[in-house]
Design an enzyme around this catalytic site. Structure first.
Site, PDB file in Angstrom:
ATOM      1  CB  VAL A 158      -2.036   1.005  -2.347  1.00 24.26           C
ATOM      2  CG1 VAL A 158      -2.960  -0.230  -1.646  1.00 24.26           C
ATOM      3  CG2 VAL A 158      -1.430   1.742  -1.146  1.00 24.26           C
ATOM      4  CD  GLU A 200      -7.015  -5.404   9.196  1.00 26.27           C
ATOM      5  OE1 GLU A 200      -7.810  -5.872   9.931  1.00 26.27           O
ATOM      6  OE2 GLU A 200      -6.120  -4.657   9.947  1.00 26.27           O
ATOM      7  N   GLY A 211      -0.881  -0.464   7.669  1.00 30.36           N
ATOM      8  CA  GLY A 211      -0.462  -1.362   6.418  1.00 30.36           C
ATOM      9  C   GLY A 211      -0.745  -2.695   6.462  1.00 30.36           C
ATOM     10  N   GLY A 257       7.819   4.877  -1.382  1.00 38.09           N
ATOM     11  CA  GLY A 257       6.395   4.645  -1.477  1.00 38.09           C
ATOM     12  C   GLY A 257       5.718   4.635  -0.064  1.00 38.09           C
ATOM     13  CD  GLU A 301      -0.758   8.879   3.217  1.00 38.04           C
ATOM     14  OE1 GLU A 301      -1.901   9.157   2.697  1.00 38.04           O
ATOM     15  OE2 GLU A 301      -0.465   7.897   3.709  1.00 38.04           O
ATOM     16  CG  ASP A 326      -1.015   8.896   7.641  1.00 41.07           C
ATOM     17  OD1 ASP A 326      -1.723   8.344   6.862  1.00 41.07           O
ATOM     18  OD2 ASP A 326      -0.481   7.950   8.419  1.00 41.07           O
ATOM     19  CE  LYS A 368      -1.849   5.204   8.872  1.00 43.37           C
ATOM     20  NZ  LYS A 368      -0.402   5.147   8.673  1.00 43.37           N
ATOM     21  N   GLY A 426       3.651   0.713   2.474  1.00 43.72           N
ATOM     22  CA  GLY A 426       4.342   0.041   1.511  1.00 43.72           C
ATOM     23  C   GLY A 426       3.605  -0.753   0.634  1.00 43.72           C
TER      24      GLY A 426
END
Ligand code: NAP
Ligand code: HSE
Length: 432
Positions: free
Chosen positions: A16, A131, A136, A189, A192, A203, A207, A304
């Protein structure tokens, strides 16, 4: 006094961070077109400055000391894209304490400490934007904070982990092996740093905690959310589910009824006709039901480098505009009193049961009796092929709506029945 320049420090230059640095350097004109004040990347924190990266930033910007960012009074915005809980949480807190704005993609930190960090940011007159932490590239935090604010949110049903959706899609449509599909997701990619977080639903729990906290106006912590991952699924379950008219998806679900908020992440059977059953690959989809808006669906790439960087740079543009206009530190997490998290054993869903049993007369009746004693009504039963060698048969049962506590009690009793092969008695919940 208006700032001449907004200076940025990035913490982390992986999948990222590299994407964000690339956009800042290669698409500076596009960003600048939105903002009056020029923005400038002045420092990037990494562990290993010698590492070969997807995008090489000028060497003089790299540092291995967090203090070079946290203690630099000229840095206005810290973009945290390191991941993990510690030291990321400490760095974010430290940045806010020193009056810096923060943009983060870190769902773990926001799930565990979001309410406290948002309060601290409000007290210090700065902003923390996140955000990219959920979905993503899909706008979700902004819509919950602003666009849906007039609604009482009734439910969230979501696919919010791209890695597991990628794996489940490959397993369902191409019969891919779990390990091979995971390796592909890692190479792309999506996964995690520790893919256990994806596979075991951790994960997705982070979220869901972030979204449910915003949607239902009470702090929903990871520990409040029931969790199961996808590692117990077998190819037989995908085959049987398809025959019964279902797909299998890792769903994150949160609902509120009469002040009780239920929150859970687990694999679910989803009717083929439902939109969530059609979501393939790394894509995420979040269905939100509000009392005014009805049902809205947010769909798109959930992981991604480019999609996630798109969300971070959008946060940066918003923040830079607010800094220029002198409008920062306004966001407050709204809490409503009198709400509680409902325990998992009160949840009601339908169930899919798969079990291997001795191929004798009366076995099905024994199982049906146990379910009946727990007020669980059978919707359909299929007996799969019997194995003449082991003299076992595989039975698949779909139930009507039942209470989790009743199903767990029944399963304990069914597993103890002599004709049932204990280790081959498996269940999934079903939505719809
Ligand atoms: P990543 O590829 O593993 O990159 C992490 C970066 O942080 C690396 O550059 C690493 O430095 C640096 N770093 C880690 N710990 C550090 C420490 N203690 N001190 C200094 N630098 C440190 O991770 P990623 O996939 O970019 O994910 C970053 C964040 O974005 C995570 O919170 C993740 O959950 C979130 N996110 C990721 C995606 C995605 O698709 N990947 C999507 C949405 C959100 P070195 O390179 O020197 O080792
Ligand atoms: N590992 C995460 C996923 C990255 O697969 O969805 C995006 O948060």
């Amino acid at each position: 006094m208006a700032k001449e320049r907004i200076r940025i420090g990035i913490m982390g230059l992986g999948v990222v961070g590299s994407g964000v640095a690339r956009i800042l350097m290669e698409k500076a004109d596009r960003i600048q077109a939105h903002i009056e004040t020029p923005v400038e990347l002045v420092r990037v924190l990494v562990r290993d400055p010698q590492k070969k990266r997807d995008f090489q930033v000028p060497g003089h910007l790299l540092t291995t000391s967090s203090r070079d960012i946290l203690d630099d009074p000229d840095i206005d915005i810290v973009i945290e894209v390191m991941g993990g809980e510690i030291p990321a949480y400490k760095y974010i807190e430290g940045a806010i304490q020193s009056g810096k704005h923060v943009i983060t993609a870190n769902k773990e930190v926001m799930a565990k400490y979001g309410p406290e960090l948002l309060t601290l940011a409000h007290q210090r007159g700065v902003d923390i934007l996140y955000e990219a932490s959920v979905g993503g590239g899909i706008p979700l935090i902004g819509p919950f904070q602003h666009d849906l604010a007039a609604n009482k949110i009734i439910s969230i049903q979501a696919i919010i982990n791209g890695t597991t959706n990628y794996i489940l899609t490959r397993m369902a449509s191409e019969g891919a092996e779990f390990g091979a599909a995971l390796a592909e997701a890692q190479a792309l990619g999506y996964a995690e740093a520790d893919p256990t977080n994806d596979i075991e639903g951790i994960d997705a729990v982070y979220k869901l905690a972030v979204l449910a906290t915003l949607a239902f106006h009470l702090p929903v912590r990871p520990a409040d959310i029931y969790r199961e991952g996808i590692s117990r699924l077998t190819s037989r379950d995908f085959r049987y589910a398809r025959e019964l008219g279902y797909a299998i998806k890792l769903l994150a679900i949160a609902k509120e009824e009469n002040g009780m908020v239920e929150a859970r992440v687990h694999p679910s059977l989803v009717p083929q006709g439902f939109l969530l059953a059609q979501i393939g690959g790394v894509n995420n989809a979040v269905c939100v039901q509000g009392d005014l808006v009805g049902t809205v669906v947010f769909y798109g790439p959930g992981a991604g480098s480019k999609p996630t960087s798109s969300a971070i740079v959008a946060d940066l543009i918003l923040l830079a505009k607010n800094i220029t206009a002198g409008l920062t530190g306004r966001f407050r997490l709204r809490e409503e009193s009198g709400k509680t998290i409902s325990p998992m054993d009160q949840v009601q869903t339908r169930y899919y049961l798969r079990m291997s049993v001795a191929d004798h007369p009366g076995v099905l009746a024994q199982i049906a009796t146990v379910l009946g004693e727990h007020q669980i009504s059978i919707a359909s039963v299929i007996q799969k092929e019997a194995d003449p060698v082991s003299q076992t048969a595989e039975i698949v049962i779909m139930t009507h709506l039942a209470r989790e506590a009743d199903m767990q009690d029944s399963l304990a009793k069914i597993r103890a029945l002599p004709p049932v092969v204990q280790e081959r008695c498996f269940f999934l919940r079903a939505e719809g």
